[in-house]
Design a protein around this motif. Structure first.
Motif, PDB file in Angstrom:
ATOM      1  N   ALA A  59     -13.290   6.824 -44.521  1.00 55.07           N
ATOM      2  CA  ALA A  59     -12.171   7.699 -44.856  1.00 55.07           C
ATOM      3  C   ALA A  59     -11.849   8.842 -43.447  1.00 55.07           C
ATOM      4  CB  ALA A  59     -12.591   8.603 -45.978  1.00 55.07           C
ATOM      5  N   ALA A  60     -13.182   8.863 -42.718  1.00 56.14           N
ATOM      6  CA  ALA A  60     -13.241   9.869 -41.408  1.00 56.14           C
ATOM      7  C   ALA A  60     -12.779   9.112 -40.266  1.00 56.14           C
ATOM      8  CB  ALA A  60     -14.362  10.465 -41.561  1.00 56.14           C
ATOM      9  N   GLY A  61     -12.390   7.912 -40.322  1.00 55.59           N
ATOM     10  CA  GLY A  61     -11.860   7.096 -39.100  1.00 55.59           C
ATOM     11  C   GLY A  61     -13.006   6.485 -38.483  1.00 55.59           C
ATOM     12  N   TYR A  62     -14.126   6.368 -39.003  1.00 53.88           N
ATOM     13  CA  TYR A  62     -15.298   5.816 -38.251  1.00 53.88           C
ATOM     14  C   TYR A  62     -15.232   4.374 -38.872  1.00 53.88           C
ATOM     15  CZ  TYR A  62     -17.209  10.287 -37.040  1.00 53.88           C
ATOM     16  OH  TYR A  62     -17.428  11.559 -36.697  1.00 53.88           O
ATOM     17  N   VAL A  63     -14.278   3.296 -38.155  1.00 53.58           N
ATOM     18  CA  VAL A  63     -14.481   1.933 -38.730  1.00 53.58           C
ATOM     19  C   VAL A  63     -15.137   1.017 -38.371  1.00 53.58           C
ATOM     20  CG1 VAL A  63     -11.989   2.443 -38.729  1.00 53.58           C
ATOM     21  CG2 VAL A  63     -12.965   1.359 -36.615  1.00 53.58           C
ATOM     22  N   PRO A  89     -13.503  15.724 -32.734  1.00 54.78           N
ATOM     23  CA  PRO A  89     -13.385  14.489 -31.876  1.00 54.78           C
ATOM     24  C   PRO A  89     -11.997  14.635 -31.215  1.00 54.78           C
ATOM     25  CG  PRO A  89     -12.855  13.996 -34.230  1.00 54.78           C
ATOM     26  CD  PRO A  89     -13.378  15.352 -34.308  1.00 54.78           C
ATOM     27  N   TYR A  90     -11.847  13.972 -30.129  1.00 49.92           N
ATOM     28  CA  TYR A  90     -10.735  13.674 -29.198  1.00 49.92           C
ATOM     29  C   TYR A  90      -9.720  12.792 -30.233  1.00 49.92           C
ATOM     30  CZ  TYR A  90     -12.153  15.177 -24.852  1.00 49.92           C
ATOM     31  OH  TYR A  90     -12.560  16.181 -23.532  1.00 49.92           O
ATOM     32  N   ALA A  91      -8.578  12.953 -29.874  1.00 49.79           N
ATOM     33  CA  ALA A  91      -7.727  12.161 -30.548  1.00 49.79           C
ATOM     34  C   ALA A  91      -7.480  10.840 -30.046  1.00 49.79           C
ATOM     35  CB  ALA A  91      -6.032  12.872 -30.231  1.00 49.79           C
ATOM     36  N   LEU A  92      -7.025   9.861 -30.632  1.00 51.65           N
ATOM     37  CA  LEU A  92      -6.829   8.467 -30.245  1.00 51.65           C
ATOM     38  C   LEU A  92      -6.085   8.365 -29.195  1.00 51.65           C
ATOM     39  CD1 LEU A  92      -6.778   6.672 -33.715  1.00 51.65           C
ATOM     40  CD2 LEU A  92      -8.869   6.975 -32.458  1.00 51.65           C
ATOM     41  N   PRO A  93      -6.371   7.536 -28.168  1.00 55.35           N
ATOM     42  CA  PRO A  93      -7.409   6.435 -27.926  1.00 55.35           C
ATOM     43  C   PRO A  93      -8.537   7.067 -27.256  1.00 55.35           C
ATOM     44  CG  PRO A  93      -6.116   6.012 -26.443  1.00 55.35           C
ATOM     45  CD  PRO A  93      -5.251   7.274 -27.242  1.00 55.35           C
ATOM     46  N   GLN A  94      -8.559   8.427 -26.823  1.00 59.73           N
ATOM     47  CA  GLN A  94      -9.834   8.897 -26.108  1.00 59.73           C
ATOM     48  C   GLN A  94     -10.923   8.953 -26.884  1.00 59.73           C
ATOM     49  OE1 GLN A  94      -6.612  10.175 -26.218  1.00 59.73           O
ATOM     50  NE2 GLN A  94      -6.044  10.258 -24.107  1.00 59.73           N
ATOM     51  N   ARG A  95     -10.776   9.115 -28.300  1.00 65.85           N
ATOM     52  CA  ARG A  95     -12.018   9.561 -29.091  1.00 65.85           C
ATOM     53  C   ARG A  95     -13.032   8.256 -29.073  1.00 65.85           C
ATOM     54  NH1 ARG A  95     -12.019   9.949 -35.768  1.00 65.85           N
ATOM     55  NH2 ARG A  95     -14.209  10.310 -35.992  1.00 65.85           N
ATOM     56  N   TRP A  96     -12.705   6.894 -28.667  1.00 62.83           N
ATOM     57  CA  TRP A  96     -13.299   5.668 -28.632  1.00 62.83           C
ATOM     58  C   TRP A  96     -13.457   5.251 -27.318  1.00 62.83           C
ATOM     59  CZ3 TRP A  96     -15.759   6.661 -32.908  1.00 62.83           C
ATOM     60  CH2 TRP A  96     -15.352   7.028 -34.134  1.00 62.83           C
TER      61      TRP A  96
END
Length: 214
Positions: A59-63, A89-96
């Motif tokens: 749900a929190a985006g930690y896939v 967290p940073y927005a995608l795509p920088q988050r990961w």
């Protein structure tokens, strides 16, 4: 009291699930979770607790996450993410972006990637479900120590662990490892203590709300 022997599968062989460092390396922050979030009904098991944690991660985006064995239970580690100063967290795509090349690799590989990441702040969240009391190890993880950790985690919780009861002595902690790399000339280092308390990290990452609503 010595730790109980590792659980075994139906053939009597030790489970092929990597061990998380025990006691856990010194963390930046922590937060105990409400028992009702993980064991809302009688007859709860470690497997049902794991499903609640997985649902919150989703749900929190930690896939992506990895399972590890700890005395009396298990640990579930998140993928490393880049965060702002307020722990959001940073927005995608920088988050990961810190470990895009490490997709599918283990927790230690992702921690190792932090030591070559662009300057900034990063976070790894580890949920620990156990019936054992523990205190953090005296020192925080360094680059060489992180490189000596297990190289990969399990994709799912083994059945031999999942069927065990989530007893009245079990509890769940969120351990926050907050890393900072100040410049390209310096290695990333874990902040102890971190800037934000554990609950703030969980709220900013969306996990607190997801767990409370599950």
């Amino acid at each position: 009291m010595p730790a109980p022997p590792p659980p075994k599968n139906g053939a009597g062989q030790p489970l092929a699930l990597p061990e998380f460092p025990w006691p856990p390396p010194h963390f930046s922050a922590f937060q105990l979770l409400e028992r009702a979030w993980l064991a809302p009904q009688a007859g709860a098991t470690l497997g049902s607790a794991a499903r609640h944690l997985e649902a919150a991660f989703d749900a929190a985006g930690y896939v992506e996450r990895s399972y590890y064995r700890v005395p009396g239970g298990f640990a579930l580690a998140s993928r490393a993410e880049q965060i702002h100063d307020d722990a959001s967290p940073y927005a995608l795509p920088q988050r990961w972006s810190v470990d895009e090349s490490g997709t599918g690799k283990g927790f230690a590989d992702r921690l190792r990637a932090l030591f070559n990441a662009p300057p900034g702040r990063y976070r790894v969240i580890v949920f620990v479900v156990t019936d054992q009391d523990f205190a953090a190890a005296p020192r925080a993880p360094t680059g060489p120590e992180a490189g000596a950790w297990v190289t990969s985690g399990g994709l799912r919780l083994p059945q031999a662990i999942a069927v065990q009861a989530y007893t009245p002595t079990h509890y769940t902690s969120a351990l926050i490892y907050e890393f900072e790399r100040r410049s390209t000339r310096e290695a990333a280092e874990v902040r102890t203590p971190g800037v934000a308390p554990g609950r703030v990290h969980l709220e900013k990452g969306g996990l607190w709300q997801a767990l409370a609503a599950d």
